[in-house]
Design a protein around this motif. Structure first.
Motif, PDB file in Angstrom:
ATOM      1  N   ASP A 182      49.528  18.633 -51.289  1.00  0.00           N
ATOM      2  CA  ASP A 182      50.751  18.494 -50.783  1.00  0.00           C
ATOM      3  C   ASP A 182      50.903  18.717 -49.424  1.00  0.00           C
ATOM      4  O   ASP A 182      51.871  19.700 -48.652  1.00  0.00           O
ATOM      5  N   ALA A 183      50.079  18.017 -48.568  1.00  0.00           N
ATOM      6  CA  ALA A 183      50.097  18.378 -47.199  1.00  0.00           C
ATOM      7  C   ALA A 183      51.466  18.093 -46.447  1.00  0.00           C
ATOM      8  O   ALA A 183      51.891  18.518 -45.344  1.00  0.00           O
ATOM      9  N   GLN A 184      52.496  17.077 -47.020  1.00  0.00           N
ATOM     10  CA  GLN A 184      53.605  16.560 -46.709  1.00  0.00           C
ATOM     11  C   GLN A 184      54.700  17.682 -46.672  1.00  0.00           C
ATOM     12  O   GLN A 184      55.634  17.736 -45.769  1.00  0.00           O
ATOM     13  N   ASP A 185      54.273  18.911 -47.427  1.00  0.00           N
ATOM     14  CA  ASP A 185      55.116  19.961 -47.575  1.00  0.00           C
ATOM     15  C   ASP A 185      54.905  21.210 -46.368  1.00  0.00           C
ATOM     16  O   ASP A 185      55.593  22.139 -46.449  1.00  0.00           O
ATOM     17  N   LEU A 186      53.649  20.988 -45.799  1.00  0.00           N
ATOM     18  CA  LEU A 186      53.302  22.167 -45.135  1.00  0.00           C
ATOM     19  C   LEU A 186      53.496  22.197 -43.641  1.00  0.00           C
ATOM     20  O   LEU A 186      53.690  20.958 -43.267  1.00  0.00           O
ATOM     21  N   THR A 187      53.843  23.258 -42.902  1.00  0.00           N
ATOM     22  CA  THR A 187      53.973  23.182 -41.576  1.00  0.00           C
ATOM     23  C   THR A 187      52.695  23.077 -41.013  1.00  0.00           C
ATOM     24  O   THR A 187      51.663  22.939 -41.471  1.00  0.00           O
ATOM     25  N   VAL A 188      52.552  22.944 -39.615  1.00  0.00           N
ATOM     26  CA  VAL A 188      51.555  22.803 -38.771  1.00  0.00           C
ATOM     27  C   VAL A 188      50.537  24.093 -39.064  1.00  0.00           C
ATOM     28  O   VAL A 188      49.422  23.876 -39.135  1.00  0.00           O
ATOM     29  N   ALA A 189      51.339  25.207 -38.805  1.00  0.00           N
ATOM     30  CA  ALA A 189      50.583  26.436 -39.148  1.00  0.00           C
ATOM     31  C   ALA A 189      49.972  26.489 -40.448  1.00  0.00           C
ATOM     32  O   ALA A 189      48.796  26.899 -40.635  1.00  0.00           O
ATOM     33  N   GLY A 190      50.606  26.145 -41.419  1.00  0.00           N
ATOM     34  CA  GLY A 190      49.899  26.354 -42.765  1.00  0.00           C
ATOM     35  C   GLY A 190      48.743  25.174 -42.995  1.00  0.00           C
ATOM     36  O   GLY A 190      47.985  25.596 -43.671  1.00  0.00           O
ATOM     37  N   ILE A 191      48.886  24.095 -42.293  1.00  0.00           N
ATOM     38  CA  ILE A 191      47.700  23.159 -42.328  1.00  0.00           C
ATOM     39  C   ILE A 191      46.659  23.631 -41.340  1.00  0.00           C
ATOM     40  O   ILE A 191      45.415  23.677 -41.970  1.00  0.00           O
ATOM     41  N   GLU A 192      46.824  24.163 -40.268  1.00  0.00           N
ATOM     42  CA  GLU A 192      45.807  25.049 -39.559  1.00  0.00           C
ATOM     43  C   GLU A 192      45.149  26.158 -40.472  1.00  0.00           C
ATOM     44  O   GLU A 192      44.051  26.222 -40.317  1.00  0.00           O
ATOM     45  N   LYS A 193      45.822  27.131 -41.162  1.00  0.00           N
ATOM     46  CA  LYS A 193      45.443  27.931 -41.694  1.00  0.00           C
ATOM     47  C   LYS A 193      44.587  27.375 -42.822  1.00  0.00           C
ATOM     48  O   LYS A 193      43.414  28.309 -43.174  1.00  0.00           O
ATOM     49  N   THR A 194      45.022  26.540 -43.556  1.00  0.00           N
ATOM     50  CA  THR A 194      44.443  26.226 -44.790  1.00  0.00           C
ATOM     51  C   THR A 194      43.049  25.522 -44.218  1.00  0.00           C
ATOM     52  O   THR A 194      41.934  25.759 -44.912  1.00  0.00           O
ATOM     53  N   ILE A 195      42.946  24.810 -43.183  1.00  0.00           N
ATOM     54  CA  ILE A 195      41.472  23.843 -42.678  1.00  0.00           C
ATOM     55  C   ILE A 195      40.646  25.154 -42.094  1.00  0.00           C
ATOM     56  O   ILE A 195      39.521  24.977 -42.332  1.00  0.00           O
ATOM     57  N   GLY A 196      41.321  26.178 -41.511  1.00  0.00           N
ATOM     58  CA  GLY A 196      40.365  27.311 -41.117  1.00  0.00           C
ATOM     59  C   GLY A 196      39.600  28.026 -42.257  1.00  0.00           C
ATOM     60  O   GLY A 196      38.622  28.364 -42.210  1.00  0.00           O
ATOM     61  N   ASP A 197      40.501  27.977 -43.296  1.00  0.00           N
ATOM     62  CA  ASP A 197      39.959  28.683 -44.528  1.00  0.00           C
ATOM     63  C   ASP A 197      38.782  27.894 -45.123  1.00  0.00           C
ATOM     64  O   ASP A 197      37.806  28.383 -45.382  1.00  0.00           O
ATOM     65  N   PHE A 198      39.154  26.730 -45.301  1.00  0.00           N
ATOM     66  CA  PHE A 198      37.986  25.764 -45.608  1.00  0.00           C
ATOM     67  C   PHE A 198      36.809  25.757 -44.669  1.00  0.00           C
ATOM     68  O   PHE A 198      35.618  25.796 -45.494  1.00  0.00           O
ATOM     69  N   GLY A 199      36.827  25.803 -43.436  1.00  0.00           N
ATOM     70  CA  GLY A 199      35.722  25.651 -42.575  1.00  0.00           C
ATOM     71  C   GLY A 199      34.867  27.021 -42.873  1.00  0.00           C
ATOM     72  O   GLY A 199      33.630  26.794 -43.029  1.00  0.00           O
TER      73      GLY A 199
END
Length: 419
Positions: A300-317
């Motif tokens: 549900d990336a459409q519902d996330l903020t830029v901060a939420g996206i960056e946190k998720t990607i950082g955690d994945f990496g």
């Protein structure tokens, strides 16, 4: 009393795996739920925990063997204890084991299970690290790991090799079974390494995509000036407030979500003779892992903020590097973004990730001359590449998607006001 260690359920439709390495050797003390083996599945590595506390028993399978879900791979003697003399002669046993021919094939160097007894013992080696150890001819027992739980990384091996005395290579022939064949007259070498299950799956899926989809790639470029300025202006405040660095992926994921809402076919998929449209955007982001590329999904990336996206990607990496991504995090996805620019790629034609119908390729940012208001100026430019299934997506839709993405990145205010 011996307790059987069984292959756990690995995920929907996954019935088998490959034994990647043994984290415990027979005679090692183990705690309940402590990992004793690592399995390689089609998507991620899975650690097998001990069902009870006790002493590691016999291994029923070898490294590289294919095992079925529910199969027994080892036993643990519940309530037992490791031999009292195990701690004292540990270095001698490790050296002896390393000199034995079967040792590398058995899953690593020395007694990795000794970590609870001796904090200086080397942590378990992943397959990629074992290859690096063999290539550089270093002793893993002398390397201090900087990875999770003190595990040795490839960077640790490279650092140890660079600081190794010049005479060290003379002692390198110890791991004889893995030494590649050498032509004595020329010194030319060859090495045969079995493909991991993950790499085999990647190869199969990518080739299937080429054989099935009518793939076409459309290009555009984007002026990164506005995003770079916004990032430079707010990155410190952003990191202070959200605890994560402000990168470019947050902007691109949000811009892609906006463009996908306008061009829904790029976010759709083909199932049989039907087209499936999604009213949500689950973005698969390609990240590097020790054994290859993996694509966890931002739900549900459409519902996330830029901060939420960056946190998720950082955690994945981070967890991709540690090998702790979960199977469920790799499933699904309606659209993929692959950033080859972090490796220096100028341009590429990415391959779609079925059943998805499109993938966006990002590339490196470099200063190039462009014309603005009749004047030649230098701007930080990036090439964008959209590979798509032409059976579903027409060229007009692909170009429209890229233009919408380009407009949002060149004027980030559009992201804020959803324009």
């Amino acid at each position: 009393m011996a307790t059987e260690v069984l292959v756990p359920t690995l995920g929907e439709s996954i019935t088998e795996a490959t034994l990647g390495e043994w984290l415990k050797q027979p005679g090692d003390a183990v705690a309940a739920d402590e990992p004793i083996a690592s399995l390689e599945t089609d998507k991620v590595s899975v650690e097998v925990p001990s069902p009870v506390a006790g002493v590691m028993g016999a291994h029923a399978v070898s490294v590289g063997d294919t095992v079925q879900v529910g199969a027994m791979i080892a036993t643990v003697d519940a309530g037992g204890s490791a031999p009292a003399q195990a701690a004292a002669p540990q270095p001698a046993v490790t050296e002896a084991a390393r000199d034995e021919a079967p040792a590398p094939a058995a899953g690593g160097y020395g007694n990795h299970g000794a970590t609870p007894v001796d904090s200086d013992a080397p942590a378990a080696l992943s397959p990629s690290v074992r290859r690096a150890v063999l290539e550089h001819g270093v002793d893993p027992a002398t390397i201090k790991g900087t990875g999770k739980d003190g595990r040795i990384t490839k960077e640790d091996v490279a650092a140890a090799a660079s600081s190794k005395p010049a005479t060290a290579p003379a002692a390198a022939p110890a791991p004889a079974p893995q030494t590649p064949s050498v032509a004595a007259s020329t010194g030319r070498k060859e090495e045969r390494v079995r493909m991991t299950r993950l790499r085999q799956t990647i190869a199969k899926r990518l080739k299937d995509a080429q054989n099935t989809a009518a793939m076409l790639t459309t290009f555009n470029d984007v002026d990164m000036t506005a995003v770079i300025e916004a990032r430079a202006k707010y990155k410190d405040l952003f990191e202070k407030k959200h605890g994560v660095r402000l990168g470019f992926m947050g902007f691109f994921v949000k811009a892609a979500c906006m463009a996908l809402k306008d061009i829904p076919s790029v976010n759709a998929s083909i199932e049989g003779d039907e087209i499936v449209y999604h009213d949500y955007v689950d973005v698969s982001v390609a990240v590097s892992a020790p054994n290859g590329l993996v694509v966890p999904v931002i739900r549900d990336a459409q519902d996330l903020t830029v901060a939420g996206i960056e946190k998720t990607i950082g955690d994945f990496g981070k967890r991709a590097k540690d090998g702790t991504l979960k199977m469920d995090e790799m499933k699904g996805g309606t659209f993929t973004i692959s950033n080859g620019g972090v490796f220096g790629s100028l341009m590429s034609t990415p391959i779609i990730n079925p059943p998805q119908s499109a993938v966006l390729g990002l590339h490196r940012i470099e200063d190039r001359p462009v014309v603005r208001d009749g004047q030649v100026v230098v701007k930080p430019m990036m090439y964008l590449a959209l590979s798509y299934d032409h059976r579903l997506i027409d060229g007009r839709e692909a170009v429209t998607f890229l233009v919408a993405l380009k407009n949002a990145i060149e004027d980030p205010t559009r992201i804020l006001i959803d324009l």
